[in-house]
Design an enzyme around this catalytic site. Structure first.
Site, PDB file in Angstrom:
ATOM      1  N   LYS A  22     -15.496   3.728   6.778  1.00 48.73           N
ATOM      2  CA  LYS A  22     -15.242   2.624   7.719  1.00 48.73           C
ATOM      3  C   LYS A  22     -13.815   2.733   8.270  1.00 48.73           C
ATOM      4  O   LYS A  22     -13.599   2.635   9.472  1.00 48.73           O
ATOM      5  CB  LYS A  22     -15.399   1.290   7.001  1.00 48.73           C
ATOM      6  CG  LYS A  22     -14.832   0.084   7.760  1.00 48.73           C
ATOM      7  CD  LYS A  22     -15.019  -1.226   7.045  1.00 48.73           C
ATOM      8  CE  LYS A  22     -13.972  -1.587   6.060  1.00 48.73           C
ATOM      9  NZ  LYS A  22     -12.711  -2.120   6.596  1.00 48.73           N
ATOM     10  N   ASN A  23     -12.855   2.994   7.371  1.00 52.79           N
ATOM     11  CA  ASN A  23     -11.449   2.944   7.790  1.00 52.79           C
ATOM     12  C   ASN A  23     -10.963   4.219   8.468  1.00 52.79           C
ATOM     13  O   ASN A  23      -9.803   4.314   8.842  1.00 52.79           O
ATOM     14  CB  ASN A  23     -10.555   2.573   6.600  1.00 52.79           C
ATOM     15  CG  ASN A  23     -10.786   1.132   6.186  1.00 52.79           C
ATOM     16  OD1 ASN A  23     -11.448   0.370   6.908  1.00 52.79           O
ATOM     17  ND2 ASN A  23     -10.289   0.757   5.032  1.00 52.79           N
ATOM     18  N   CYS A 122      -6.028 -13.133   6.930  1.00 53.20           N
ATOM     19  CA  CYS A 122      -7.378 -13.153   6.373  1.00 53.20           C
ATOM     20  C   CYS A 122      -7.230 -13.571   4.916  1.00 53.20           C
ATOM     21  O   CYS A 122      -6.130 -13.863   4.444  1.00 53.20           O
ATOM     22  CB  CYS A 122      -8.033 -11.775   6.506  1.00 53.20           C
ATOM     23  SG  CYS A 122      -7.313 -10.576   5.418  1.00 53.20           S
ATOM     24  N   ARG A 127      -0.971 -10.545   6.776  1.00 52.48           N
ATOM     25  CA  ARG A 127      -1.297  -9.291   7.474  1.00 52.48           C
ATOM     26  C   ARG A 127      -0.791  -9.268   8.923  1.00 52.48           C
ATOM     27  O   ARG A 127      -1.533  -9.159   9.877  1.00 52.48           O
ATOM     28  CB  ARG A 127      -2.794  -9.032   7.412  1.00 52.48           C
ATOM     29  CG  ARG A 127      -3.263  -8.972   5.965  1.00 52.48           C
ATOM     30  CD  ARG A 127      -4.682  -8.548   5.804  1.00 52.48           C
ATOM     31  NE  ARG A 127      -4.857  -7.138   6.151  1.00 52.48           N
ATOM     32  CZ  ARG A 127      -6.054  -6.591   6.228  1.00 52.48           C
ATOM     33  NH1 ARG A 127      -7.116  -7.327   6.038  1.00 52.48           N
ATOM     34  NH2 ARG A 127      -6.194  -5.316   6.533  1.00 52.48           N
ATOM     35  N   ASP A 312      -7.797  -1.086  -2.196  1.00 53.49           N
ATOM     36  CA  ASP A 312      -9.200  -1.389  -1.859  1.00 53.49           C
ATOM     37  C   ASP A 312     -10.141  -1.133  -3.028  1.00 53.49           C
ATOM     38  O   ASP A 312     -11.331  -1.419  -2.929  1.00 53.49           O
ATOM     39  CB  ASP A 312      -9.655  -0.551  -0.651  1.00 53.49           C
ATOM     40  CG  ASP A 312      -8.972  -1.009   0.616  1.00 53.49           C
ATOM     41  OD1 ASP A 312      -9.084  -0.313   1.632  1.00 53.49           O
ATOM     42  OD2 ASP A 312      -8.295  -2.050   0.577  1.00 53.49           O
ATOM     43  N   ARG A 404     -19.812  -6.276   6.287  1.00 49.82           N
ATOM     44  CA  ARG A 404     -18.799  -5.788   7.229  1.00 49.82           C
ATOM     45  C   ARG A 404     -18.333  -4.390   6.851  1.00 49.82           C
ATOM     46  O   ARG A 404     -17.920  -3.607   7.682  1.00 49.82           O
ATOM     47  CB  ARG A 404     -17.566  -6.709   7.190  1.00 49.82           C
ATOM     48  CG  ARG A 404     -17.706  -8.004   7.880  1.00 49.82           C
ATOM     49  CD  ARG A 404     -16.354  -8.646   7.991  1.00 49.82           C
ATOM     50  NE  ARG A 404     -15.344  -7.667   8.395  1.00 49.82           N
ATOM     51  CZ  ARG A 404     -14.036  -7.888   8.332  1.00 49.82           C
ATOM     52  NH1 ARG A 404     -13.595  -9.025   7.875  1.00 49.82           N
ATOM     53  NH2 ARG A 404     -13.168  -6.981   8.722  1.00 49.82           N
TER      54      ARG A 404
HETATM   55  C1  EPZ Z   1      -5.643  -0.856   6.124  1.00 48.37           C
HETATM   56  O1  EPZ Z   1      -5.275  -2.167   6.527  1.00 48.37           O
HETATM   57  C2  EPZ Z   1      -7.109  -0.935   5.714  1.00 48.37           C
HETATM   58  N1  EPZ Z   1      -7.907  -1.341   6.865  1.00 48.37           N
HETATM   59  C3  EPZ Z   1      -7.273  -1.927   4.565  1.00 48.37           C
HETATM   60  O2  EPZ Z   1      -8.639  -1.893   4.160  1.00 48.37           O
HETATM   61  C4  EPZ Z   1      -6.409  -1.464   3.400  1.00 48.37           C
HETATM   62  O3  EPZ Z   1      -6.497  -2.413   2.353  1.00 48.37           O
HETATM   63  C5  EPZ Z   1      -4.942  -1.335   3.856  1.00 48.37           C
HETATM   64  O4  EPZ Z   1      -4.865  -0.438   4.994  1.00 48.37           O
HETATM   65  C6  EPZ Z   1      -4.038  -0.790   2.763  1.00 48.37           C
HETATM   66  O5  EPZ Z   1      -4.492   0.446   2.346  1.00 48.37           O
HETATM   67  C7  EPZ Z   1      -8.203  -0.413   7.817  1.00 48.37           C
HETATM   68  O6  EPZ Z   1      -7.798   0.733   7.740  1.00 48.37           O
HETATM   69  C8  EPZ Z   1      -9.056  -0.885   8.953  1.00 48.37           C
HETATM   70  P1  EPZ Z   1      -1.347  -2.048   6.100  1.00 48.37           P
HETATM   71  P2  EPZ Z   1      -3.870  -2.408   7.288  1.00 48.37           P
HETATM   72  O7  EPZ Z   1      -0.820  -2.213   7.468  1.00 48.37           O
HETATM   73  O8  EPZ Z   1      -3.503  -1.220   8.070  1.00 48.37           O
HETATM   74  C9  EPZ Z   1       2.114  -5.250   5.562  1.00 48.37           C
HETATM   75  C10 EPZ Z   1     -10.705  -2.800   3.582  1.00 48.37           C
HETATM   76  O9  EPZ Z   1     -11.037  -3.443   2.588  1.00 48.37           O
HETATM   77  N2  EPZ Z   1       2.335  -5.100   7.009  1.00 48.37           N
HETATM   78  O10 EPZ Z   1      -1.277  -0.696   5.462  1.00 48.37           O
HETATM   79  O11 EPZ Z   1      -3.961  -3.719   7.970  1.00 48.37           O
HETATM   80  C11 EPZ Z   1       0.763  -5.867   5.238  1.00 48.37           C
HETATM   81  O12 EPZ Z   1       0.828  -7.270   5.301  1.00 48.37           O
HETATM   82  C12 EPZ Z   1      -9.404  -3.112   4.285  1.00 48.37           C
HETATM   83  O13 EPZ Z   1     -11.358  -1.837   4.064  1.00 48.37           O
HETATM   84  C13 EPZ Z   1       3.355  -5.822   7.625  1.00 48.37           C
HETATM   85  O14 EPZ Z   1       4.063  -6.585   6.981  1.00 48.37           O
HETATM   86  O15 EPZ Z   1      -2.868  -2.524   6.059  1.00 48.37           O
HETATM   87  C14 EPZ Z   1       0.485  -5.352   3.843  1.00 48.37           C
HETATM   88  O16 EPZ Z   1       1.150  -6.171   2.907  1.00 48.37           O
HETATM   89  C15 EPZ Z   1      -8.731  -4.320   3.680  1.00 48.37           C
HETATM   90  N3  EPZ Z   1       3.549  -5.685   8.962  1.00 48.37           N
HETATM   91  C16 EPZ Z   1       1.123  -3.950   3.851  1.00 48.37           C
HETATM   92  O17 EPZ Z   1       2.050  -3.961   4.952  1.00 48.37           O
HETATM   93  C17 EPZ Z   1       2.793  -4.836   9.737  1.00 48.37           C
HETATM   94  O18 EPZ Z   1       3.023  -4.733  10.961  1.00 48.37           O
HETATM   95  C18 EPZ Z   1       0.140  -2.815   4.057  1.00 48.37           C
HETATM   96  O19 EPZ Z   1      -0.669  -3.155   5.165  1.00 48.37           O
HETATM   97  C19 EPZ Z   1       1.762  -4.114   9.101  1.00 48.37           C
HETATM   98  C20 EPZ Z   1       1.556  -4.251   7.732  1.00 48.37           C
END
Ligand code: EPZ
Length: 425
Positions: A22-23, A122, A127, A312, A404
């Site tokens: 998915k990701n 969420c 996020r 995850d 989802r």
């Molecule tokens: C991706 O989300 C995945 N989703 C998530 O999978 C996964 O849990 C996550 O990466 C971490 O591995 C997809 O790829 C579609 P991040 P993403 O940006 O990119 C903070 C699932 O279950 N952050 O790596 O949104 C954020 O709040 C989903 O399949 C900021 O502060 O995660 C988090 O604490 C859930 N500012 C950390 O960084 C930003 O601009 C990592 O988030 C971006 C992120």
């Protein structure tokens, strides 16, 4: 709204094919905005988030044909965004799928303008996408926030290459910036880039379209912009989180299964950790044999960015530890609120105490079935797994969270001997 009725106590046996990731599929679908020809993707999982992304791309004026000759086991799509005429991602689409923000980088690269609804938080955390926006600003993008929408545009001449360093590792932030940079003027260097396999999968597809990217699998990506990209056909990598979820299912339900199309390299850390808990794990070519032993042993986990233990897989691992011998410390370092499954697991009789970002899980001899409510995608997977080990019947409400991100998890588990009924609630 469907619910699942799960009969615990059935050991698993048989073979299961791991679906496409998915990701990886989500950024790859957004990448279809970039080339001047159609992009064909194969090994796509048939799940909710991809249908949402297809709807969004069609809304923008793209043509997206989902489903190939053999709909069931060869999920494929032809994505033709050459007719893109509305670079917008409205609230009603973004609110159901935060990953819609992945269109921002490609739209700015292709058209120099975009209007994307600010993704809300969420269940697992706020996020934000502040790091995405800060990095795109460094490339010359300008943002206004109006009515909850991010109104973005680039200066004349479009995006320019820049030196970028992410304060925090961000998976979709890295993907967004990589897709913005492949058509920018000049060189972009992204430091502290995410190294998740899905980022590499996206980069591989961009290379196949003619992009110039170096540093794959490392935390520094160097991208030299090109004037245009061509179409290609690309097979999405297998879903390492789905694969890890099935390994956890055997740990809890007992039995022995074979996972087909297993992403060995992407799950090395998870396989090592699962072996520590007592699972017999044997690679067989592109497959993996997983066999439960008499007992499950407690082990500690701290979630980290790749190649560490993935966030995850945290809920699924916690489900395993509720039935293990001993006490496990599970620390979540990526998201601030990813313990929503704890209160539901306690309803099954689990003994879990929260101390800040650490859950102290004391294994119990038996779990007992109960009605459960899903809160987010991976929490609901963890609850299904725990219900497989619980005595008696459990019910899981709000199954849309599961749908989802998993292609028929209940159907696949039933094919392995589980007894799960899906009823309209
Ligand atoms: C991706 O989300 C995945 N989703 C998530 O999978 C996964 O849990 C996550 O990466 C971490 O591995 C997809 O790829 C579609 P991040 P993403 O940006 O990119 C903070 C699932 O279950 N952050 O790596 O949104 C954020 O709040 C989903 O399949 C900021 O502060 O995660 C988090 O604490 C859930 N500012 C950390 O960084 C930003 O601009 C990592 O988030 C971006 C992120």
């Amino acid at each position: 709204m469907d619910k699942l009725i799960i009969e615990g106590g059935q050991p698993l046996a048989g073979r299961v094919r791991i679906s496409g990731a998915k990701n990886a599929a989500l950024p790859l679908m957004a990448a279809a905005i970039l080339p001047e020809e159609p992009l064909k993707l194969t090994n796509l999982p048939a799940l909710g988030d991809l249908l949402t992304m297809a709807k969004l791309l069609r809304f923008m004026g793209g043509r997206v044909s989902l489903g190939g000759s053999r709909l069931i086991d060869e999920n494929q799509a032809e994505l033709d965004l050459t007719g893109l005429n509305r670079p917008e991602a409205p609230h009603e689409m973004v609110k159901t799928m935060r990953a819609s923000a992945l269109v921002l980088g490609p739209l700015l690269a292709r058209l120099g303008r975009a209007k994307v609804s600010m993704p809300g938080g969420c269940a697992i955390g706020v996020r934000p996408i502040d790091l995405h926006l800060k990095a795109l600003r460094a490339m010359g993008a300008v943002f206004d926030l109006s009515g909850g929408d991010i109104v973005a545009r680039t200066g004349r001449g479009g995006l320019k290459g820049a030196e970028i360093r992410f304060d925090t590792v961000t998976v979709t932030g890295t993907e967004n910036l990589m897709m913005a940079a492949v058509l920018a003027k000049g060189r972009t260097v992204i430091a502290n880039a995410a190294r998740e396999p899905e980022v590499t999968d996206t980069a591989q597809a961009l290379l196949a379209m003619g992009a110039k990217i170096e540093g794959l699998d490392t935390d520094v990506l160097t991208i030299d912009g090109v004037s245009s990209l061509s179409g290609t056909s690309y097979r999405v990598m297998p879903d390492r989180i789905e694969a890890g979820t099935f390994m956890a299912a055997v740990a809890l339900a007992g039995g022995e299964i074979i996972l087909e199309d297993f992403p060995h390299d992407a799950l090395a850390t998870v396989v090592a950790k699962f072996r520590e808990t007592g699972l017999d794990i044997t690679p067989i070519g592109t497959d993996l044999n997983v066999k439960a032993r008499e007992s499950l042993w407690a082990s500690d986990v701290t979630t980290q960015t790749y190649p560490g233990f993935p966030t995850d897989m945290q809920a699924q691992f916690m489900a395993m530890m509720t039935a293990a011998q001993g006490t496990s410390l599970i620390t979540e370092t990526i998201f601030e609120n990813r313990f929503m499954h704890v209160s539901e697991l306690r309803r099954l009789g689990a003994d879990i105490t929260l101390e800040g970002r650490t859950a102290v899980v004391k294994g119990v001899p038996t779990l007992s079935g109960a009605p459960l409510t899903a809160s987010d995608l991976r929490a609901s997977a963890g609850l299904v797994l725990a219900a497989l080990a619980a005595r008696g019947e459990s019910q899981l409400l709000r199954v849309y969270h599961l749908d989802r991100g998993y292609e028929g998890l209940d159907r696949k588990l039933n094919n392995l001997g589980a007894v799960i009924r899906r009823v309209r609630a």
